[in-house]
Design a protein around this motif. Sequence first.
Motif: not given
Length: 194
Positions: A55-67, A96-103
């Motif tokens: 229940n964080l105020d903000i969760l920030d993620g930047s999945p690696p983007c080289t692909t 990894l964007s979808f893995v982050f959405i699992e987080t």
Amino acid sequence: MGYKLAGCDVIGCVEIDPKMNEVYVKNHHPKHNYLMDIRDFNTIPNDQLPPELFNLDILDGSPPCTTFSMAGDREESWGKKKKFREGQKEQTLDDLSFVFIETVKKLQPRVVIMENVEGLILGEAFSYVQQIYKGFKDAGYFVHHWLLKGEKMGVPQTRHRVFFVACRSDLQIDPSWLDMSFNYEPITFCTIAG
């Protein structure tokens, strides 16, 4: 650093690269540090995680983007595993964007910010954007994305990034109303070198 400058507390991080993790910890001193693949983090039972990570105020993620980078292999690398020089295990990056959405599903933050390269919204890669929208919707979030240009935001570089902002649906906030227009004067090299 931007969050800290805005008065936020950085309480946790997940990083797979030991050297990057060491730098992050020295700079930001997160209370909870997970040096691991985010896929492994997602398998930690919820009762073994600190309650303050939910229940964080903000969760920030930047999945690696080289692909998705226009300078990379793009479509040729999608779905293929790769071993990285930093020592991580063999893995795919385009998912990894979808893995982050699992987080996100796991931690249920109020707001999510996810960043990637401009190439994510270009050509065949846009199908990933459509899947990202579906993933956030299925997780219970309203989502919208913007292409933000560093040179229009007071950043001394031409750096274009796609930002997704997702708000948990029970908050009844649609992020599409956000005005993400920035019109700062460009900062040129001669201004800095001068």
